[in-house]
Design a protein around this motif. Structure first.
Motif, PDB file in Angstrom:
ATOM      1  N   THR A   1      21.557  50.494  -9.823  1.00  0.00           N
ATOM      2  CA  THR A   1      21.924  51.170 -11.063  1.00  0.00           C
ATOM      3  C   THR A   1      22.906  50.319 -11.859  1.00  0.00           C
ATOM      4  N   GLY A   2      23.878  49.742 -11.177  1.00  0.00           N
ATOM      5  CA  GLY A   2      24.840  48.864 -11.843  1.00  0.00           C
ATOM      6  C   GLY A   2      24.166  47.675 -12.497  1.00  0.00           C
ATOM      7  N   TRP A   3      23.202  47.102 -11.813  1.00  0.00           N
ATOM      8  CA  TRP A   3      22.450  45.962 -12.348  1.00  0.00           C
ATOM      9  C   TRP A   3      21.686  46.390 -13.603  1.00  0.00           C
ATOM     10  N   LEU A   4      21.061  47.550 -13.556  1.00  0.00           N
ATOM     11  CA  LEU A   4      20.311  48.052 -14.708  1.00  0.00           C
ATOM     12  C   LEU A   4      21.230  48.408 -15.872  1.00  0.00           C
ATOM     13  N   VAL A   5      22.409  48.924 -15.588  1.00  0.00           N
ATOM     14  CA  VAL A   5      23.358  49.290 -16.642  1.00  0.00           C
ATOM     15  C   VAL A   5      23.747  48.056 -17.453  1.00  0.00           C
ATOM     16  N   ASP A   6      23.923  46.917 -16.771  1.00  0.00           N
ATOM     17  CA  ASP A   6      24.251  45.679 -17.488  1.00  0.00           C
ATOM     18  C   ASP A   6      23.168  45.340 -18.512  1.00  0.00           C
ATOM     19  N   TYR A   7      21.913  45.512 -18.134  1.00  0.00           N
ATOM     20  CA  TYR A   7      20.824  45.238 -19.072  1.00  0.00           C
ATOM     21  C   TYR A   7      20.739  46.296 -20.159  1.00  0.00           C
ATOM     22  N   ARG A   8      21.089  47.506 -19.836  1.00  0.00           N
ATOM     23  CA  ARG A   8      21.122  48.560 -20.857  1.00  0.00           C
ATOM     24  C   ARG A   8      22.159  48.213 -21.916  1.00  0.00           C
ATOM     25  N   LYS A   9      23.310  47.720 -21.492  1.00  0.00           N
ATOM     26  CA  LYS A   9      24.352  47.309 -22.441  1.00  0.00           C
ATOM     27  C   LYS A   9      23.845  46.174 -23.332  1.00  0.00           C
ATOM     28  N   PHE A  10      23.141  45.226 -22.727  1.00  0.00           N
ATOM     29  CA  PHE A  10      22.585  44.113 -23.490  1.00  0.00           C
ATOM     30  C   PHE A  10      21.642  44.625 -24.575  1.00  0.00           C
ATOM     31  N   TRP A  11      20.707  45.499 -24.193  1.00  0.00           N
ATOM     32  CA  TRP A  11      19.734  45.999 -25.156  1.00  0.00           C
ATOM     33  C   TRP A  11      20.379  46.895 -26.203  1.00  0.00           C
ATOM     34  N   ALA A  12      21.388  47.643 -25.834  1.00  0.00           N
ATOM     35  CA  ALA A  12      22.100  48.464 -26.819  1.00  0.00           C
ATOM     36  C   ALA A  12      22.748  47.567 -27.866  1.00  0.00           C
ATOM     37  N   ALA A  13      23.332  46.457 -27.433  1.00  0.00           N
ATOM     38  CA  ALA A  13      23.942  45.514 -28.380  1.00  0.00           C
ATOM     39  C   ALA A  13      22.878  44.902 -29.290  1.00  0.00           C
ATOM     40  N   GLN A  14      21.717  44.591 -28.735  1.00  0.00           N
ATOM     41  CA  GLN A  14      20.633  44.028 -29.539  1.00  0.00           C
ATOM     42  C   GLN A  14      20.157  45.034 -30.595  1.00  0.00           C
ATOM     43  N   PHE A  15      20.036  46.288 -30.220  1.00  0.00           N
ATOM     44  CA  PHE A  15      19.610  47.316 -31.168  1.00  0.00           C
ATOM     45  C   PHE A  15      20.672  47.541 -32.244  1.00  0.00           C
ATOM     46  N   ASP A  16      21.950  47.457 -31.855  1.00  0.00           N
ATOM     47  CA  ASP A  16      23.026  47.581 -32.847  1.00  0.00           C
ATOM     48  C   ASP A  16      22.927  46.455 -33.874  1.00  0.00           C
ATOM     49  N   ARG A  17      22.650  45.244 -33.406  1.00  0.00           N
ATOM     50  CA  ARG A  17      22.496  44.108 -34.330  1.00  0.00           C
ATOM     51  C   ARG A  17      21.303  44.325 -35.262  1.00  0.00           C
ATOM     52  N   LEU A  18      20.216  44.844 -34.709  1.00  0.00           N
ATOM     53  CA  LEU A  18      19.038  45.122 -35.528  1.00  0.00           C
ATOM     54  C   LEU A  18      19.350  46.194 -36.576  1.00  0.00           C
ATOM     55  N   ASP A  19      20.070  47.238 -36.176  1.00  0.00           N
ATOM     56  CA  ASP A  19      20.483  48.278 -37.141  1.00  0.00           C
ATOM     57  C   ASP A  19      21.307  47.676 -38.270  1.00  0.00           C
ATOM     58  N   ASP A  20      22.239  46.783 -37.911  1.00  0.00           N
ATOM     59  CA  ASP A  20      23.065  46.131 -38.934  1.00  0.00           C
ATOM     60  C   ASP A  20      22.204  45.326 -39.907  1.00  0.00           C
ATOM     61  N   LEU A  21      21.257  44.572 -39.362  1.00  0.00           N
ATOM     62  CA  LEU A  21      20.374  43.765 -40.202  1.00  0.00           C
ATOM     63  C   LEU A  21      19.536  44.643 -41.126  1.00  0.00           C
ATOM     64  N   LEU A  22      18.978  45.709 -40.593  1.00  0.00           N
ATOM     65  CA  LEU A  22      18.183  46.621 -41.419  1.00  0.00           C
ATOM     66  C   LEU A  22      19.043  47.257 -42.509  1.00  0.00           C
ATOM     67  N   GLY A  23      20.282  47.582 -42.192  1.00  0.00           N
ATOM     68  CA  GLY A  23      21.191  48.130 -43.199  1.00  0.00           C
ATOM     69  C   GLY A  23      21.456  47.127 -44.304  1.00  0.00           C
ATOM     70  N   GLU A  24      21.637  45.869 -43.934  1.00  0.00           N
ATOM     71  CA  GLU A  24      21.860  44.822 -44.938  1.00  0.00           C
ATOM     72  C   GLU A  24      20.627  44.649 -45.825  1.00  0.00           C
ATOM     73  N   LEU A  25      19.448  44.647 -45.211  1.00  0.00           N
ATOM     74  CA  LEU A  25      18.208  44.494 -45.983  1.00  0.00           C
ATOM     75  C   LEU A  25      18.014  45.662 -46.950  1.00  0.00           C
TER      76      LEU A  25
END
Length: 116
Positions: free
Chosen positions: A82-106
């Motif tokens: 679970t701990g190993w998977l949580v690390d990847y969940r954090k990674f993907w959450a950060a990636q989605f946050d970046r995508l949200d920011d980009l879409l907001g800028e566009l």
């Protein structure tokens, strides 16, 4: 951080639906091999093979109580996975946050240029 071999063994054990069902049953409390075999249409040797995989992965332990050999869920490998998977969940959450920011800028650029 768990070793690669430990994670491999955990995920290999979890890959089988019968073994996941056995773990779900053991989450309710200790059970004998016969009690674990009861809901499955398979032989005792087949169940024993599943139990050996779970035991090798550290997901269960077996005790001895007179003639009974109760199996018990061991949570540590599940917590490590679970701990190993949580690390990847954090990674993907950060990636989605970046995508949200980009879409907001566009959208802001589009709105500023008068296109809708």
């Amino acid at each position: 951080m768990p070793s690669t071999a430990a994670l491999d063994a955990t995920f290999q054990a979890l890959a089988d639906p019968t073994r996941r069902a056995i773990l779900a049953r053991l989450a309710q409390g200790e059970a004998s091999v016969m009690e674990l075999a009861e809901p499955f249409a398979m032989s005792q040797p087949a169940i024993s093979k599943h139990l050996k995989v779970l035991e090798k992965a550290g997901l269960i332990s077996r005790g001895r109580d007179a003639q009974r050999r109760p199996c018990k869920l061991e949570a540590r490998p599940l917590a490590e996975a679970t701990g190993w998977l949580v690390d990847y969940r954090k990674f993907w959450a950060a990636q989605f946050d970046r995508l949200d920011d980009l879409l907001g800028e566009l959208k802001a650029i589009e709105a500023a240029s008068g296109k809708t």
